[in-house]
Motif scaffolding. Structure first.
Motif, mmCIF file in Angstrom:
data_model
loop_
_atom_site.group_PDB
_atom_site.id
_atom_site.type_symbol
_atom_site.label_atom_id
_atom_site.label_comp_id
_atom_site.label_asym_id
_atom_site.label_seq_id
_atom_site.Cartn_x
_atom_site.Cartn_y
_atom_site.Cartn_z
ATOM 1 N N SER A 666 0.846 -1.196 0.000
ATOM 2 C CA SER A 666 0.000 0.000 0.000
ATOM 3 C C SER A 666 0.878 1.242 0.000
ATOM 4 C CB SER A 666 -0.929 0.021 1.218
ATOM 5 O OG SER A 666 -0.185 0.060 2.418
ATOM 6 N N THR A 667 0.358 2.298 -0.598
ATOM 7 C CA THR A 667 1.018 3.605 -0.597
ATOM 8 C C THR A 667 0.004 4.636 -0.120
ATOM 9 O OG1 THR A 667 2.444 2.996 -2.458
ATOM 10 C CG2 THR A 667 2.227 5.341 -1.958
ATOM 11 N N LEU A 668 0.321 5.308 0.978
ATOM 12 C CA LEU A 668 -0.597 6.258 1.591
ATOM 13 C C LEU A 668 -0.011 7.657 1.540
ATOM 14 C CD1 LEU A 668 -1.569 4.192 4.771
ATOM 15 C CD2 LEU A 668 -2.611 4.131 2.499
ATOM 16 N N VAL A 669 -0.876 8.646 1.387
ATOM 17 C CA VAL A 669 -0.463 10.042 1.294
ATOM 18 C C VAL A 669 -1.026 10.808 2.484
ATOM 19 C CG1 VAL A 669 -0.595 12.161 -0.070
ATOM 20 C CG2 VAL A 669 -0.370 9.946 -1.222
ATOM 21 N N ASP A 670 -0.177 11.603 3.123
ATOM 22 C CA ASP A 670 -0.588 12.480 4.215
ATOM 23 C C ASP A 670 -0.331 13.934 3.818
ATOM 24 O OD1 ASP A 670 -0.972 10.133 5.752
ATOM 25 O OD2 ASP A 670 1.122 10.169 6.403
ATOM 26 N N MET A 671 -1.039 14.850 4.437
ATOM 27 C CA MET A 671 -0.780 16.267 4.180
ATOM 28 C C MET A 671 -1.077 17.078 5.434
ATOM 29 S SD MET A 671 -3.849 18.117 4.116
ATOM 30 C CE MET A 671 -3.465 19.473 3.045
ATOM 31 N N ARG A 700 -7.957 2.011 0.896
ATOM 32 C CA ARG A 700 -8.159 0.813 1.712
ATOM 33 C C ARG A 700 -6.849 0.038 1.776
ATOM 34 N NH1 ARG A 700 -13.302 -3.138 1.226
ATOM 35 N NH2 ARG A 700 -14.213 -1.060 1.101
ATOM 36 N N ASN A 701 -6.405 -0.316 2.981
ATOM 37 C CA ASN A 701 -5.136 -1.027 3.130
ATOM 38 C C ASN A 701 -5.211 -2.018 4.269
ATOM 39 O OD1 ASN A 701 -3.516 0.448 5.641
ATOM 40 N ND2 ASN A 701 -4.959 1.826 4.608
ATOM 41 N N ILE A 702 -4.459 -3.106 4.131
ATOM 42 C CA ILE A 702 -4.369 -4.146 5.147
ATOM 43 C C ILE A 702 -2.998 -4.041 5.806
ATOM 44 C CG2 ILE A 702 -4.419 -6.623 5.622
ATOM 45 C CD1 ILE A 702 -7.077 -5.668 4.718
ATOM 46 N N SER A 703 -2.971 -3.951 7.130
ATOM 47 C CA SER A 703 -1.694 -3.838 7.829
ATOM 48 C C SER A 703 -0.966 -5.170 7.888
ATOM 49 C CB SER A 703 -1.910 -3.306 9.250
ATOM 50 O OG SER A 703 -2.322 -1.968 9.221
ATOM 51 N N SER A 704 -1.666 -6.230 8.281
ATOM 52 C CA SER A 704 -1.031 -7.542 8.374
ATOM 53 C C SER A 704 -2.094 -8.610 8.580
ATOM 54 C CB SER A 704 -0.014 -7.594 9.522
ATOM 55 O OG SER A 704 -0.670 -7.516 10.772
ATOM 56 N N CYS A 705 -1.667 -9.867 8.456
ATOM 57 C CA CYS A 705 -2.521 -11.031 8.720
ATOM 58 C C CYS A 705 -1.683 -12.090 9.414
ATOM 59 C CB CYS A 705 -3.084 -11.629 7.431
ATOM 60 S SG CYS A 705 -4.192 -10.569 6.470
ATOM 61 N N THR A 706 -2.168 -12.626 10.524
ATOM 62 C CA THR A 706 -1.471 -13.754 11.143
ATOM 63 C C THR A 706 -1.904 -15.067 10.505
ATOM 64 O OG1 THR A 706 -3.170 -13.982 12.846
ATOM 65 C CG2 THR A 706 -1.306 -12.563 13.346
ATOM 66 N N SER A 707 -3.101 -15.089 9.955
ATOM 67 C CA SER A 707 -3.658 -16.299 9.348
ATOM 68 C C SER A 707 -4.829 -15.883 8.478
ATOM 69 C CB SER A 707 -4.129 -17.269 10.444
ATOM 70 O OG SER A 707 -5.188 -16.686 11.185
ATOM 71 N N GLU A 708 -5.524 -16.856 7.894
ATOM 72 C CA GLU A 708 -6.705 -16.536 7.091
ATOM 73 C C GLU A 708 -7.864 -16.076 7.972
ATOM 74 O OE1 GLU A 708 -7.898 -19.484 4.335
ATOM 75 O OE2 GLU A 708 -6.022 -19.454 3.196
ATOM 76 N N GLU A 709 -7.783 -16.349 9.287
ATOM 77 C CA GLU A 709 -8.856 -15.940 10.197
ATOM 78 C C GLU A 709 -8.667 -14.519 10.716
ATOM 79 O OE1 GLU A 709 -7.328 -19.012 10.554
ATOM 80 O OE2 GLU A 709 -9.003 -19.968 9.480
ATOM 81 N N TRP A 710 -7.409 -14.085 10.841
ATOM 82 C CA TRP A 710 -7.145 -12.810 11.500
ATOM 83 C C TRP A 710 -6.328 -11.889 10.618
ATOM 84 C CZ3 TRP A 710 -5.447 -14.836 17.018
ATOM 85 C CH2 TRP A 710 -6.579 -15.318 17.674
ATOM 86 N N CYS A 711 -6.982 -10.807 10.155
ATOM 87 C CA CYS A 711 -6.322 -9.727 9.414
ATOM 88 C C CYS A 711 -6.791 -8.397 9.998
ATOM 89 C CB CYS A 711 -6.669 -9.783 7.923
ATOM 90 S SG CYS A 711 -6.081 -11.257 7.048
#
Length: 727
Positions: A666-671, A700-711
């Motif tokens: 992901s690429t996010l922009v702040d200002m 929309r962005n996903i930070s991480s996933c430990t498994s298919e159950e938890w993202c």
């Protein structure tokens, strides 16, 4: 409960006697000081102006210029935190090389979860570790801080047990001689509203007594539906400086977080992957129960920092902190979808909770000496530190909760009472002695350090069903070392090399009923720093190799309860680039790039589990980059207008223990915009306004996933407006 060991008692007694003696000497020095009137100060007490700090005490416990430290360290200043609108430690670390912040995205706002160089990092406040359990772990609000130092790589020599990622030292605001009066009002989306206050100055005409009073109140809806955030804190501080050689500062904090979002997640299907119907969950989706969710945390602390300079060569320092924390946690959380349906509509859920009560005591005393042996100039530090943590944790079982229809969610279902199963009382004792020598000869700087630690943990777990008590006790001791060398050329280039170690106690016994050895971390780092003469800029590049050893892994073919051995290992190899510069008046730049290759290098395979060798731990992107630039107009009708923009890139990471899938980049922009209203009208002197927008394009962005159950979804767009008045 067993009492502290004799060695610990003797160490504490020696520290107490030394503190009394030091205080008496300090008072005498105040009556008949003969030394030159040099004010006792260190970078920890100074607030850097702009984005560039010149020195740090975190790396060595001495006031050392960054260009002379043979290890990678990043400093986030108060100006940077304010202008970027940072409120949490995760937000503070967004533009720091080697750091992957917000690993649980916007959900776990109540915790500071991040990794440094692919590993966990120890969180400090004013150079001392913040102890606590998950649900009563104190969280420091960014408005309390004047700077944050990130020392990367193993750092046990100075701070004792901790992970190989490094330490993140949060430095509290200190009393100032200059009069400071500041009030802030903030409004934002998600019904965000906040009031901050910060007052400081001298109490008396002689400026022997200084004070500071910092406080804040904020309330907001969480990014996650049906959740709230709320915080109140006040942090008074008082400094007594009877002479140029003596200073005593008292620091206190009283804080309550009655609501701090959720601690849930979303499945990979409908967040990372499409379901058959193509519908994805909104980043605001809540998997819990609003009528059951509870996160009520409170803590208070009081401590002191004492420093006395006997003469230009000898200085003693002592600091201590007592902290009490309580946490009440209740949660309903998802565990993936109900099996068999195939339509990915109903989430299966569980419920659980804890009540935690804890007290911690931390103490550090050290002496610093400066002397020469021939052509060698030494800065020697010798010290002892002690920490004691006692906690009482009431825990429930994790039982099934009613499922949730994601298309028609009911967030106030009858959850039922929790099944409390255990009450665990635990005491931890940590004692360490350390010695460090910084040696300078011409343009060479050599850093040598060693430390020996003793750690003991005693616990009693009482079953609430049977009343049976299960005691346990673990001991650990370890030596850690550090060596580094750096050469400062006249042109500002400073190449360096360093080696550093860390250790972490772990519980349990092996097949022969012997206690497991501590986890060990070691890092080799080579790099170069560049500070152009006469310029406000610092550029750095570092290559590093970190190994975390003695990980537990299952013995192949073993049958029974003791089937683990310490042959596991994780390795990180990487590159970091960082630039901080003020090119011209009003123009500032921060730029970073990190490459981190992290994988299991040793692990056993068993009939029921494949080896993890070659796998990358979840949530660690291989590539990260960021850039933040700010310019303030210096002339013209809009003179005083500040404009800033930032870009944050987080590369792909793996989800699942066996790298089952990839979490997209992901690429996010702040200002940010800010304006000094006093430039427009003298009647508005001291007032300024600011606007901060994170994730400007609401990506929309996903930070991480430990498994298919938890993202975990990352933060969506957040908008905050600030009106600040200083006088």
């Amino acid at each position: 409960m067993p009492s502290p060991s004799l060695s610990s008692k003797r160490a504490c007694a020696a520290i107490a006697v030394a503190s009394v003696f030091t205080t008496a000497q300090a008072q005498n020095a105040g009556e008949s000081a003969t030394l030159a009137p040099i004010t006792v100060k260190s970078s920890a007490q100074e607030e850097p102006v702009g984005y560039l700090a010149q020195d740090s005490v975190t790396a060595t416990r001495t006031d050392t210029p960054l260009i002379e430290i043979p290890q990678s360290i990043s400093v986030i200043t108060q100006d940077q935190m304010r202008e970027q609108g940072a409120q949490t430690l995760n937000q503070v670390l967004r533009y720091t090389s080697g750091v992957a912040p917000e690993t649980r995205g916007a959900v776990a706002s109540r915790l500071d979860q991040f990794n440094v160089r692919g590993f966990s990092a120890t969180t400090l406040l004013d150079g001392m570790r913040i102890f606590g359990s998950r649900d009563a772990l104190p969280q420091v609000d960014a408005y309390r801080l004047q700077r944050v130092d990130v020392l990367k790589g193993p750092s046990s020599v100075m701070f004792g047990q901790g992970g190989p990622g490094g330490v993140v030292n949060q430095v509290s605001k200190r009393p100032t001689r200059e009069r400071l009066n500041e009030v802030e009002l903030q409004l934002g989306d998600h019904r965000y509203r906040r009031t901050n206050m910060d007052f400081s100055g001298a109490v008396d005409q002689d400026e022997q007594w200084l004070y500071r009073l910092t406080g804040s109140v904020y309330k907001s809806d969480g990014q996650i539906d049906e959740t709230r955030e709320e915080r109140y804190f006040i942090a008074p501080a008082l400094t007594w400086q009877p002479s140029a050689d003596t200073r005593l500062t008292l620091l206190a904090n009283f804080q309550r977080d009655p609501h701090m979002g959720s601690y849930g997640s979303v499945p990979a299907v409908r967040s990372v992957f499409d379901a058959p119907d193509g519908i994805r969950l909104d980043p605001a989706f809540y998997d819990g129960d609003a009528g059951f969710e509870t996160s009520d945390r409170r803590h208070h602390s009081i401590g002191y920092e004492f420093e006395h300079r006997f003469n230009p060569a000898v200085t003693v320092r002592s600091q201590a902190r007592y902290l009490h924390a309580e946490g009440i946690y209740r949660s309903v959380y998802s565990n993936g979808y109900l099996p068999g349906a195939g339509d990915y509509r109903y989430l299966k859920r569980s419920k659980g909770g804890t009540d935690v009560d804890m007290d911690s005591y931390t103490l550090d005393n050290h002496i610093q000496g400066r002397f020469s042996t021939g052509a060698l100039d030494h800065t020697l530090v010798a010290g002892v530190d002690f920490a004691h943590l006692q906690s009482d944790t009431l825990a429930s079982s994790f039982d099934p909760a009613p499922p949730l229809d994601i298309f028609n969610p009911d967030y106030r279902q009858p959850i039922g009472p929790l099944n409390w199963i255990s009450d665990t009382r635990q005491r931890q004792y940590h004692t360490g002695i350390y010695l460090q020598d910084q040696i300078q000869i011409d343009k060479w700087s050599l850093l040598l350090g060693g430390r020996y630690d003793w750690s003991r943990t005693v616990s009693e777990a009482r079953s609430l069903a049977t009343g049976a008590i299960t005691p346990s006790a673990t001991r650990a001791k370890a030596f850690t070392g550090r060596v580094g060398v750096i050469y400062n050329f006249d042109n500002g280039i400073a190449p360096y090399f360093s080696y550093a170690e860390s250790f972490e106690p772990q519980s349990g016994t092996d097949a022969q009923d012997r206690p497991f050895d501590p986890l060990r971390g070691e890092q080799f780092e080579v790099g170069v720093k560049y500070q152009p003469p006469g310029a406000r800029a610092l550029y750095s590049a570092a290559l590093f190799d970190i190994r975390r050893k003695n990980l537990l892994t299952t013995i192949p073919g073993c049958v029974g309860s003791r089937c683990q051995e310490q042959t596991g290992e994780v390795r990180t190899q990487g590159l970091e680039l960082e630039a901080r510069s003020e090119f011209a008046k009003g123009l500032s730049l921060i730029a970073n790039y990190s490459y981190i290759a992290n994988e299991y290098t040793k692990d056993n395979a068993t009939p029921s589990r494949a080896s993890l060798e070659g796998m990358t731990p979840y949530g660690i992107p291989k590539h990260q980059a960021s850039v933040w630039a700010r310019y303030q107009l210096q002339s013209g009708p809009l003179s005083g207008l500040g404009m800033a923009a930032g870009l944050r890139y987080r590369g792909t990471s793996y989800g699942g223990s066996y790298n089952d899938f990839k979490v997209p980049a992901s690429t996010l922009v702040d200002m940010a915009l800010d304006y000094d209203l006093g430039r427009a009208s003298p009647a508005l002197k001291g007032m300024d306004v600011a606007l901060n927008v994170s994730n400007l394009f609401d990506k929309r962005n996903i930070s991480s996933c430990t498994s298919e159950e938890w993202c975990w979804y990352g933060y969506q767009r957040t908008v905050k407006a600030t009106l600040r008045y200083r006088w």
